[in-house]
Write an enzyme that holds these catalytic residues in place. Structure first.
Site, PDB file in Angstrom:
ATOM      1  N   HIS A  57       7.045   3.100   2.987  1.00  0.00           N
ATOM      2  CA  HIS A  57       5.693   3.529   2.768  1.00  0.00           C
ATOM      3  C   HIS A  57       5.379   4.106   4.121  1.00  0.00           C
ATOM      4  O   HIS A  57       5.722   3.630   5.056  1.00  0.00           O
ATOM      5  CB  HIS A  57       4.712   2.223   2.159  1.00  0.00           C
ATOM      6  CG  HIS A  57       4.938   1.930   0.906  1.00  0.00           C
ATOM      7  ND1 HIS A  57       4.108   0.898   0.301  1.00  0.00           N
ATOM      8  CD2 HIS A  57       6.106   1.927   0.251  1.00  0.00           C
ATOM      9  CE1 HIS A  57       4.719   0.720  -0.982  1.00  0.00           C
ATOM     10  NE2 HIS A  57       5.904   1.113  -1.041  1.00  0.00           N
ATOM     11  N   GLU A  59       2.375   3.477   5.639  1.00  0.00           N
ATOM     12  CA  GLU A  59       2.003   2.264   6.410  1.00  0.00           C
ATOM     13  C   GLU A  59       3.307   1.982   7.433  1.00  0.00           C
ATOM     14  O   GLU A  59       3.129   1.308   8.637  1.00  0.00           O
ATOM     15  CB  GLU A  59       1.051   1.081   6.072  1.00  0.00           C
ATOM     16  CG  GLU A  59       0.061   1.780   5.354  1.00  0.00           C
ATOM     17  CD  GLU A  59       0.368   2.075   3.711  1.00  0.00           C
ATOM     18  OE1 GLU A  59      -0.539   1.587   2.844  1.00  0.00           O
ATOM     19  OE2 GLU A  59       1.229   2.639   3.386  1.00  0.00           O
ATOM     20  N   CYS A  87      -0.709  -1.580  -0.163  1.00  0.00           N
ATOM     21  CA  CYS A  87      -0.273  -2.713  -1.133  1.00  0.00           C
ATOM     22  C   CYS A  87      -0.029  -3.885  -0.422  1.00  0.00           C
ATOM     23  O   CYS A  87      -0.345  -4.018   0.657  1.00  0.00           O
ATOM     24  CB  CYS A  87       1.056  -1.945  -1.863  1.00  0.00           C
ATOM     25  SG  CYS A  87       2.393  -2.057  -0.491  1.00  0.00           S
ATOM     26  N   CYS A  90       2.444  -4.059   2.619  1.00  0.00           N
ATOM     27  CA  CYS A  90       1.932  -3.266   3.684  1.00  0.00           C
ATOM     28  C   CYS A  90       0.754  -3.950   4.361  1.00  0.00           C
ATOM     29  O   CYS A  90       0.526  -4.109   5.498  1.00  0.00           O
ATOM     30  CB  CYS A  90       1.337  -1.891   3.495  1.00  0.00           C
ATOM     31  SG  CYS A  90       2.781  -0.611   2.990  1.00  0.00           S
TER      32      CYS A  90
END
Length: 154
Positions: A57, A59, A87, A90
């Protein structure tokens, strides 16, 4: 949303550029930027498909790169800008990295881990809670996400 601090400069424009680059690669358009003061430490967009890695992801990639740049597993005094509410995975990484402030754009009612869903920062097991500022560039982030998914379905 908390009141903005004096002299605030948003880096969300850079995160939105990363989100657009992710969309151009066929990835879900999410972008992230880590800054320390006025210095950009890292910029990243989603790369889960490209890297065949469900943890890639925006992040996570930005946090990893920033930690490597600083030579530390902690990002104390750093801010993270991300175009979509993180999410749970993260959010947990943001806490573990000790990010000082989290700025995010669009809310994620389906998979968010900050304001909806798991609410990671509210758990007693959460050792560090960053200051959270939501809605920064939300309209543009939402439009990018909606456009991406409409094009994928159409």
């Amino acid at each position: 949303m908390k009141e903005q601090r004096e002299g605030f400069r948003s880096f969300m424009r850079l995160a939105l550029e990363e989100a657009q680059a992710a969309a151009d690669r066929g990835e879900v358009p999410v972008g992230a930027v880590v800054v320390q003061g006025e210095r950009v430490l890292s910029r990243a967009g989603n790369r889960t498909r490209e890297m065949a890695d469900p943890t890639a992801h925006a992040e996570m990639l930005a946090i990893r790169e920033s930690c490597a740049a600083l030579g530390s597993e902690r990002l104390v005094g750093c801010d993270l800008y991300v175009t979509l509410e993180p999410c749970p995975m993260c959010a947990a990484a943001i806490s573990a990295a000790r990010v000082g402030r989290l700025y995010y754009g669009a809310a994620d009612p389906k998979s968010g881990g900050v304001a909806v869903g798991a609410r990671i920062f509210s758990h007693p097991q959460c050792h560090h809670v960053p200051e959270v500022y939501d809605g920064i560039g939300a309209g543009e982030a939402e439009a990018l996400l909606k456009g991406f998914f409409v094009a994928r379905r159409g």
